[in-house]
Scaffold this motif. Structure first.
Motif, PDB file in Angstrom:
ATOM      1  N   VAL A 169      11.694  -8.833  -4.222  1.00 44.80           N
ATOM      2  CA  VAL A 169      10.335  -8.303  -4.112  1.00 44.80           C
ATOM      3  C   VAL A 169      10.385  -6.997  -3.328  1.00 44.80           C
ATOM      4  N   VAL A 170       9.918  -5.932  -3.947  1.00 45.78           N
ATOM      5  CA  VAL A 170      10.035  -4.587  -3.378  1.00 45.78           C
ATOM      6  C   VAL A 170       8.649  -4.005  -3.126  1.00 45.78           C
ATOM      7  N   GLY A 171       8.450  -3.440  -1.953  1.00 48.94           N
ATOM      8  CA  GLY A 171       7.232  -2.711  -1.629  1.00 48.94           C
ATOM      9  C   GLY A 171       7.505  -1.215  -1.676  1.00 48.94           C
ATOM     10  N   LEU A 172       6.737  -0.485  -2.470  1.00 51.28           N
ATOM     11  CA  LEU A 172       6.891   0.968  -2.614  1.00 51.28           C
ATOM     12  C   LEU A 172       5.757   1.669  -1.878  1.00 51.28           C
ATOM     13  N   HIS A 173       6.104   2.497  -0.904  1.00 49.31           N
ATOM     14  CA  HIS A 173       5.106   3.211  -0.110  1.00 49.31           C
ATOM     15  C   HIS A 173       5.228   4.709  -0.360  1.00 49.31           C
ATOM     16  N   ALA A 174       4.075   5.359  -0.561  1.00 46.50           N
ATOM     17  CA  ALA A 174       4.076   6.795  -0.834  1.00 46.50           C
ATOM     18  C   ALA A 174       2.797   7.424  -0.323  1.00 46.50           C
ATOM     19  N   GLY A 175       2.850   8.718  -0.079  1.00 46.37           N
ATOM     20  CA  GLY A 175       1.658   9.487   0.236  1.00 46.37           C
ATOM     21  C   GLY A 175       1.038  10.007  -1.050  1.00 46.37           C
ATOM     22  N   TYR A 176       0.505  11.215  -1.030  1.00 46.98           N
ATOM     23  CA  TYR A 176      -0.094  11.784  -2.233  1.00 46.98           C
ATOM     24  C   TYR A 176       0.961  11.922  -3.332  1.00 46.98           C
ATOM     25  N   ILE A 177       0.578  11.527  -4.536  1.00 49.98           N
ATOM     26  CA  ILE A 177       1.420  11.683  -5.712  1.00 49.98           C
ATOM     27  C   ILE A 177       0.666  12.565  -6.702  1.00 49.98           C
ATOM     28  N   ASP A 178       1.357  13.449  -7.362  1.00 45.07           N
ATOM     29  CA  ASP A 178       0.731  14.434  -8.248  1.00 45.07           C
ATOM     30  C   ASP A 178       0.339  13.793  -9.578  1.00 45.07           C
ATOM     31  N   THR A 179      -0.800  13.095  -9.579  1.00 44.73           N
ATOM     32  CA  THR A 179      -1.339  12.460 -10.777  1.00 44.73           C
ATOM     33  C   THR A 179      -2.808  12.846 -10.925  1.00 44.73           C
ATOM     34  N   ASP A 180      -3.475  12.327 -11.959  1.00 44.32           N
ATOM     35  CA  ASP A 180      -4.890  12.618 -12.160  1.00 44.32           C
ATOM     36  C   ASP A 180      -5.726  12.211 -10.949  1.00 44.32           C
ATOM     37  N   LEU A 181      -5.311  11.157 -10.281  1.00 46.34           N
ATOM     38  CA  LEU A 181      -6.062  10.640  -9.143  1.00 46.34           C
ATOM     39  C   LEU A 181      -6.195  11.665  -8.027  1.00 46.34           C
ATOM     40  N   THR A 182      -5.201  12.533  -7.858  1.00 44.83           N
ATOM     41  CA  THR A 182      -5.202  13.507  -6.763  1.00 44.83           C
ATOM     42  C   THR A 182      -5.326  14.944  -7.268  1.00 44.83           C
ATOM     43  N   SER A 183      -5.775  15.128  -8.498  1.00 43.37           N
ATOM     44  CA  SER A 183      -5.794  16.463  -9.110  1.00 43.37           C
ATOM     45  C   SER A 183      -6.681  17.447  -8.352  1.00 43.37           C
ATOM     46  N   GLY A 184      -7.728  16.963  -7.697  1.00 42.94           N
ATOM     47  CA  GLY A 184      -8.631  17.872  -6.997  1.00 42.94           C
ATOM     48  C   GLY A 184      -8.293  18.094  -5.540  1.00 42.94           C
ATOM     49  N   LEU A 185      -7.176  17.573  -5.093  1.00 46.89           N
ATOM     50  CA  LEU A 185      -6.815  17.664  -3.677  1.00 46.89           C
ATOM     51  C   LEU A 185      -5.807  18.782  -3.430  1.00 46.89           C
ATOM     52  N   ASP A 186      -6.075  19.578  -2.412  1.00 45.77           N
ATOM     53  CA  ASP A 186      -5.155  20.638  -2.013  1.00 45.77           C
ATOM     54  C   ASP A 186      -4.265  20.081  -0.911  1.00 45.77           C
ATOM     55  N   ALA A 187      -3.164  19.459  -1.321  1.00 42.91           N
ATOM     56  CA  ALA A 187      -2.273  18.814  -0.363  1.00 42.91           C
ATOM     57  C   ALA A 187      -0.879  18.726  -0.970  1.00 42.91           C
ATOM     58  N   GLU A 188       0.094  18.534  -0.106  1.00 39.56           N
ATOM     59  CA  GLU A 188       1.461  18.345  -0.577  1.00 39.56           C
ATOM     60  C   GLU A 188       1.564  17.014  -1.317  1.00 39.56           C
ATOM     61  N   LYS A 189       2.161  17.054  -2.500  1.00 42.20           N
ATOM     62  CA  LYS A 189       2.227  15.863  -3.335  1.00 42.20           C
ATOM     63  C   LYS A 189       3.647  15.650  -3.841  1.00 42.20           C
ATOM     64  N   SER A 190       4.004  14.386  -3.994  1.00 38.53           N
ATOM     65  CA  SER A 190       5.291  14.035  -4.586  1.00 38.53           C
ATOM     66  C   SER A 190       5.167  14.027  -6.100  1.00 38.53           C
ATOM     67  N   ALA A 191       6.239  14.407  -6.773  1.00 37.41           N
ATOM     68  CA  ALA A 191       6.273  14.344  -8.229  1.00 37.41           C
ATOM     69  C   ALA A 191       6.420  12.891  -8.664  1.00 37.41           C
ATOM     70  N   PRO A 192       5.634  12.438  -9.640  1.00 32.64           N
ATOM     71  CA  PRO A 192       5.778  11.061 -10.114  1.00 32.64           C
ATOM     72  C   PRO A 192       7.204  10.721 -10.519  1.00 32.64           C
ATOM     73  N   SER A 193       7.900  11.677 -11.104  1.00 36.10           N
ATOM     74  CA  SER A 193       9.279  11.422 -11.540  1.00 36.10           C
ATOM     75  C   SER A 193      10.176  11.076 -10.362  1.00 36.10           C
ATOM     76  N   ASP A 194       9.962  11.744  -9.215  1.00 34.09           N
ATOM     77  CA  ASP A 194      10.793  11.482  -8.036  1.00 34.09           C
ATOM     78  C   ASP A 194      10.431  10.141  -7.413  1.00 34.09           C
ATOM     79  N   VAL A 195       9.140   9.813  -7.391  1.00 33.00           N
ATOM     80  CA  VAL A 195       8.693   8.532  -6.841  1.00 33.00           C
ATOM     81  C   VAL A 195       9.303   7.377  -7.631  1.00 33.00           C
ATOM     82  N   VAL A 196       9.222   7.464  -8.942  1.00 30.12           N
ATOM     83  CA  VAL A 196       9.730   6.381  -9.784  1.00 30.12           C
ATOM     84  C   VAL A 196      11.250   6.303  -9.714  1.00 30.12           C
ATOM     85  N   ARG A 197      11.911   7.443  -9.653  1.00 29.60           N
ATOM     86  CA  ARG A 197      13.376   7.438  -9.531  1.00 29.60           C
ATOM     87  C   ARG A 197      13.802   6.689  -8.276  1.00 29.60           C
TER      88      ARG A 197
END
Length: 237
Positions: A169-197
């Motif tokens: 059982v794995v818990g994945l923790h992340a800050g802002y991720i560059d997806t539709d959910l955060t499209s309007g936010l001006d903040a540093e975001k992780s690439a989904p590809s890197d998060v999933v990798r």
């Protein structure tokens, strides 16, 4: 466990992080990938099996578990986040209940439905998408933060409950991720590809928890040292 030849089920797989989980599972040689979505017509990724799934619908959850009886990796990715006026304002209780239904009880429902299949298929793995706010509150999405804290506790409890059947059982923790959910936010975001990798690397390495960005790692380190951080730079996944 290895992603190659695994049978993967991803919730919320029609877009964003869920879509990336499905893509990389295929790229890593998964034998089969089930893509759960409330509207299967929106699942357009070639090579996956679309599954109608609202994690709040007990009948759909049961049907998905019956269909995917060969699953060896369940990824609980589906979640919701709503902007808030604050916990002391009118409507906070209703928003919290709504968010808990998906982010906590939906995860629990999927876990209960799929755990027997995971055990039958050798144990496999279960990955829950959590957040930096599993460990710290947020001023603009406090209800979301509460649900992710609860989901983190649930993840830890499920890990103990499924240890006997050899389910990782794995818990994945992340800050802002560059997806539709955060499209309007001006903040540093992780690439989904890197998060999933990093998530899949953690599964393959047998890890139980992974923090995918520096802000999240700093918060976790601070908590382990007894330091409470009020508001991190990145607030939500």
């Amino acid at each position: 466990m290895k992603i190659k030849d695994a049978v993967v089920f991803v919730t919320g797989a029609n877009r964003g992080l869920g879509l990336e989980f499905a893509k990389q599972a295929l790229a890593r040689g998964a034998k089969k990938v089930y893509a759960g979505s409330r509207d299967p017509a929106k699942v357009t990724l070639p090579g996956v099996i679309p599954v109608r799934l609202d994690v709040n619908d007990s009948e759909q959850v049961a049907a998905a578990a019956k269909l995917a009886g060969d699953v060896t990796l369940l990824i609980n990715n589906a979640g919701i986040a709503r902007q808030s006026n604050g916990l002391t304002r009118p409507g906070a209780a209703e928003l919290l209940r709504e968010t808990l239904e998906t982010n906590l009880f939906g995860v629990l429902a999927m876990t209960q439905a799929f755990a027997p299949a995971l055990g039958h298929n050798g144990g496999g793995a279960l990955l829950n998408v959590l957040s930096i706010v599993s460990w710290i509150s947020s001023s603009n999405i406090p209800e979301y933060a509460i649900t992710k804290s609860a989901a983190w506790s649930l993840t830890n409890g499920v890990r103990q409950a499924l240890r006997a059947q050899n389910t990782q059982v794995v818990g994945l923790h992340a800050g802002y991720i560059d997806t539709d959910l955060t499209s309007g936010l001006d903040a540093e975001k992780s690439a989904p590809s890197d998060v999933v990798r990093q998530a899949y690397d953690a599964v393959e390495a047998g890890e139980e928890e992974v923090s995918v960005d520096e802000s999240t790692r700093q918060v976790k380190q601070g908590l382990s040292q007894g330091i409470y951080l009020i508001e991190p730079t990145a607030q939500t996944a």
